[in-house]
Design a protein around this motif. Sequence first.
Motif, PDB file in Angstrom:
ATOM      1  N   ARG A   5       0.815  -1.220   0.000  1.00 22.43           N
ATOM      2  CA  ARG A   5       0.000   0.000   0.000  1.00 22.43           C
ATOM      3  C   ARG A   5       0.846   1.266   0.000  1.00 22.43           C
ATOM      4  O   ARG A   5       0.512   2.240  -0.676  1.00 22.43           O
ATOM      5  N   GLY A   6       1.911   1.296   0.804  1.00 25.79           N
ATOM      6  CA  GLY A   6       2.829   2.437   0.794  1.00 25.79           C
ATOM      7  C   GLY A   6       2.377   3.636   1.599  1.00 25.79           C
ATOM      8  O   GLY A   6       3.159   4.227   2.327  1.00 25.79           O
ATOM      9  N   GLN A   7       1.131   4.022   1.451  1.00 27.79           N
ATOM     10  CA  GLN A   7       0.608   5.158   2.199  1.00 27.79           C
ATOM     11  C   GLN A   7      -0.914   5.136   2.148  1.00 27.79           C
ATOM     12  O   GLN A   7      -1.521   4.452   1.319  1.00 27.79           O
ATOM     13  N   THR A   8      -1.529   5.883   3.030  1.00 25.44           N
ATOM     14  CA  THR A   8      -2.981   6.029   3.026  1.00 25.44           C
ATOM     15  C   THR A   8      -3.392   6.865   1.819  1.00 25.44           C
ATOM     16  O   THR A   8      -2.813   7.917   1.554  1.00 25.44           O
ATOM     17  N   VAL A   9      -4.388   6.390   1.095  1.00 28.32           N
ATOM     18  CA  VAL A   9      -4.930   7.103  -0.056  1.00 28.32           C
ATOM     19  C   VAL A   9      -6.314   7.619   0.324  1.00 28.32           C
ATOM     20  O   VAL A   9      -7.168   6.844   0.773  1.00 28.32           O
ATOM     21  N   TYR A  10      -6.521   8.914   0.151  1.00 28.61           N
ATOM     22  CA  TYR A  10      -7.761   9.549   0.573  1.00 28.61           C
ATOM     23  C   TYR A  10      -8.667   9.822  -0.619  1.00 28.61           C
ATOM     24  O   TYR A  10      -8.246  10.401  -1.621  1.00 28.61           O
ATOM     25  N   LEU A  11      -9.931   9.382  -0.502  1.00 25.85           N
ATOM     26  CA  LEU A  11     -10.984   9.724  -1.438  1.00 25.85           C
ATOM     27  C   LEU A  11     -12.122  10.362  -0.640  1.00 25.85           C
ATOM     28  O   LEU A  11     -12.225  10.143   0.575  1.00 25.85           O
ATOM     29  N   ASP A  29     -15.274   9.780  -0.217  1.00 21.84           N
ATOM     30  CA  ASP A  29     -16.236   8.934   0.474  1.00 21.84           C
ATOM     31  C   ASP A  29     -15.602   7.937   1.425  1.00 21.84           C
ATOM     32  O   ASP A  29     -16.293   7.262   2.189  1.00 21.84           O
ATOM     33  N   SER A  30     -14.289   7.817   1.380  1.00 29.45           N
ATOM     34  CA  SER A  30     -13.597   6.862   2.244  1.00 29.45           C
ATOM     35  C   SER A  30     -12.096   7.046   2.050  1.00 29.45           C
ATOM     36  O   SER A  30     -11.658   7.855   1.233  1.00 29.45           O
ATOM     37  N   LYS A  31     -11.326   6.278   2.792  1.00 30.76           N
ATOM     38  CA  LYS A  31      -9.881   6.254   2.573  1.00 30.76           C
ATOM     39  C   LYS A  31      -9.424   4.812   2.508  1.00 30.76           C
ATOM     40  O   LYS A  31     -10.095   3.899   3.012  1.00 30.76           O
ATOM     41  N   VAL A  32      -8.285   4.612   1.869  1.00 31.50           N
ATOM     42  CA  VAL A  32      -7.666   3.296   1.805  1.00 31.50           C
ATOM     43  C   VAL A  32      -6.467   3.363   2.739  1.00 31.50           C
ATOM     44  O   VAL A  32      -5.408   3.877   2.379  1.00 31.50           O
ATOM     45  N   PRO A  33      -6.619   2.889   3.978  1.00 34.46           N
ATOM     46  CA  PRO A  33      -5.592   3.150   4.989  1.00 34.46           C
ATOM     47  C   PRO A  33      -4.360   2.275   4.814  1.00 34.46           C
ATOM     48  O   PRO A  33      -4.433   1.151   4.298  1.00 34.46           O
ATOM     49  N   LEU A  34      -3.242   2.806   5.257  1.00 32.22           N
ATOM     50  CA  LEU A  34      -1.999   2.040   5.256  1.00 32.22           C
ATOM     51  C   LEU A  34      -2.072   0.897   6.261  1.00 32.22           C
ATOM     52  O   LEU A  34      -1.526  -0.183   6.014  1.00 32.22           O
TER      53      LEU A  34
END
Length: 471
Positions: free
Chosen positions: A103-109, A111-116
């Motif tokens: 993943r490398g880092q948290t990706v923010y959108l 409606d949600s985030k893709v957490p590390l």
Amino acid sequence: MVIRRVVAPRIDFGELRRELDLPEVFPPAAQREADEAASRTALPSADRTDIPFVTIDPPTSRDLDQAMWIGRRDGGYRVHYAIADVATYVRPGGELDAETWRRGQTVYLPDSKVPLHPVALSEGAVSLLPDQERAAVVWTIDLDSSGDTTSVRLERARVRSRAKLNYAGVQADADAGRLPEPIAALPELGKLLAERGFERGAISLPLPEQDIEPDGTGWRLVLRAPYPVEEYNAQISLLTGMTAARVMLDGGIGLLRTMPAPREQAIAKLRAAAGALGVEWPDGAPVGRVVAGVDPASPPAAAFLDHAAELMRGAGYTAFDGKVPDDPGHGAVAAPYAHVTAPLRRLADRYATEVCLALFADAPLPDWAGAALPKLPEVMASTDRVAGTAERAAVDLTEAVLLSGRVGEEFDAAVLDLDDRPKRVPGGMIALDEPPVRARCEGDLPLGERVRVRLVTADPQQRRILFTRAG
């Protein structure tokens, strides 16, 4: 403060997640490791719960990486900066460790985030939430009255934050002269550190942020100017990152966040743009001070800042062991700098922090950390691209949906930049007054001036918007 906002219809950001191949959930084995670590990991023996730390973050944030306490001391300052101790909870070589590397880092959108890290850690056991004892890496940095660092201490310790503060509330308290004791000295020290940054050539762009916020069943597109306390808060993080970089450079091993210094011809071009746009540039004034002093709400100043952004290109990570890099600096910071303050959200910070802990204790660097350093620059470059693409694509989609029913309408706008590629149709970048949209416009455009434009394309499928100059 919020400058402008406008409500967009319901938008499905799921297609962006699929397009970028962002994971929906953690693999079961990685999730189990996180759950077990959250329930079983012991806290450090060193106890710093007597320090009244506080956090400053957006109101809805729960992945709290940093907590601070700032006090005046012997004519200078003492900064206690606690960083969430992620490495204590992630087993090297385990399934969770492997997933964080993917993943490398948290990706923010919006409606949600893709957490590390799984939320059991990132919003639970490791997050520096108020009134909870947590494992942290605590930096203690003493500075004299001029802002020079006089001593540094680094340790693993248990801490307890007293309050979760937000930027709007802290700014209101600062304006009213009622900041809580743990951060009463933040504006004073923040201004001092910012001034030192200008003196050494640092650059920080005061650009309004385009944010997408939920609004019932729809979304708000918000253009928000940063609060002054956000800059002061950032100065404490920069101070810590520069301190970490110095520890690593002195020790001959580490991971730096690097960026080329602005080229003289680029600064000369910016100075010429300032003259053309009517932006004052006093003799001898460093570029950072000029940039920080303009009002981004003014069209000529906004165009100037758009040009200034060109000075800040080429950021990356540089790992080293033994031979110090020929150019270890970060052009925007105007000093060597390292990412160590956001390990819940960035993979690199966990490893850079581990290097600093080992060097400070004059202890061997753990094998798992040393072996990882050469691989991290490529991994972080890849995930930086993904995170940047996700952020820009979400704004592009929101703008296109917002304008999709308004093709043919005319708008007032400011011209931010002009195309300089000879084969491209003449035009440039504009910023609408309302709604707060930035997009390409074709036609003969006067840089830094206001124009009337007509919307000719607003395609949500392609996330594409195009204007032409009206009249």
